[in-house]
Design an enzyme around this catalytic site. Structure first.
Site, short mmCIF file in Angstrom:
data_model
loop_
_atom_site.label_atom_id
_atom_site.label_comp_id
_atom_site.label_asym_id
_atom_site.label_seq_id
_atom_site.Cartn_x
_atom_site.Cartn_y
_atom_site.Cartn_z
N ASP A 1 0.87 -1.17 0.00
CA ASP A 1 0.00 0.00 0.00
C ASP A 1 0.91 1.23 0.00
OD1 ASP A 1 -2.64 1.28 0.31
OD2 ASP A 1 -1.77 1.97 2.21
N ASN B 1 -1.60 12.88 -5.96
CA ASN B 1 -2.72 13.28 -6.82
C ASN B 1 -3.17 14.71 -6.52
OD1 ASN B 1 -3.05 11.06 -8.47
ND2 ASN B 1 -4.42 10.02 -7.08
N HIS C 1 -3.83 14.05 -11.23
CA HIS C 1 -4.02 12.62 -11.51
C HIS C 1 -3.08 12.07 -12.59
CE1 HIS C 1 -7.34 11.79 -8.79
NE2 HIS C 1 -7.76 13.01 -9.06
N ASP D 1 -1.04 8.72 -12.01
CA ASP D 1 -1.09 7.59 -12.94
C ASP D 1 0.31 7.17 -13.37
OD1 ASP D 1 -3.84 7.70 -12.71
OD2 ASP D 1 -4.16 8.54 -14.73
N ASP E 1 -4.10 2.55 -4.82
CA ASP E 1 -2.65 2.50 -4.64
C ASP E 1 -2.21 1.20 -3.98
OD1 ASP E 1 -3.63 2.86 -2.10
OD2 ASP E 1 -2.40 4.59 -1.61
#
Length: 195
Positions: free
Chosen positions: A146, A154, A159, A163, A189
């Site tokens: 995680d 973000n 974003h 990404d 994530d």
């Protein structure tokens, strides 16, 4: 007894193999030599076994279908319909594009579209299979990853940056494990690795 010119073109048959009365074995042997990499002796034994199985299926009187992958990448479906007179009719269809589309859709259903690694569904299938094999197979390890403060990436950089980060992480995880290991993005994530 008869093959049309399209059949000859589909398989690259010389004119001599498309004339009436050409033995079926000759046509099959020509195709096999062009598409299978076996020694002649093994090839002919395999052809004879295939012809015997084909004759058995025709004798049963039920329609059947075979998929053939050619060395040039094309995929043909051959639908065989036995006739009451003892013969049969084959309909050959080039299904290359349809088959590739189906395979692509199946592949997309198993992969995370952003990162290209396996998705949650594929991971769960692999985990269940690995657990089932564990009864007789080797031990395995499960890593659950995680990313801390991913939301901040973000929020701060947008974003597209998030990404790109996920894509980089997925590729680095793949590069860090063996080919037999399994890397998946579970969503957001979260990643998982089965080793």
């Amino acid at each position: 007894i008869v093959a049309n010119s399209t059949c000859g073109a589909m398989y690259g048959l010389p004119a001599a193999l498309t004339t009436a009365g050409t033995p079926f074995r000759d046509i099959v042997l020509f195709w096999a030599r062009a598409n299978l990499s076996q020694r002649t002796e093994e090839l002919e034994e395999g052809i004879d076994a295939w012809l015997a199985e084909h004759a058995r299926k025709v004798t049963e009187g039920k329609e059947f279908r075979e998929i053939r992958r050619l060395t040039d990448g094309r995929i043909h479906a051959v639908n065989t319909k036995p006739l009451e007179t003892g013969g049969w009719v084959d309909v050959h269809e080039d299904i290359t594009e349809t088959q590739r589309s189906s395979e692509r859709i199946a592949d997309l259903a198993r992969k995370d579209t952003l990162t290209g690694v396996a998705n949650r569904h594929s991971f769960l299938e692999e985990l269940h299979a690995t657990c089932a094999e564990r009864q007789i197979g080797p031990a395995f390890a499960l890593f659950w990853i995680d990313l801390d403060r991913f939301k901040e990436v973000n929020d701060t950089y947008g974003h597209p940056a998030g990404d790109a980060l996920l894509q980089t992480i997925a590729q680095r995880l793949k590069a860090s494990v063996r080919g037999v290991d399994f890397v998946a993005r579970l969503g957001g994530d979260e990643f998982a690795i089965l080793i």
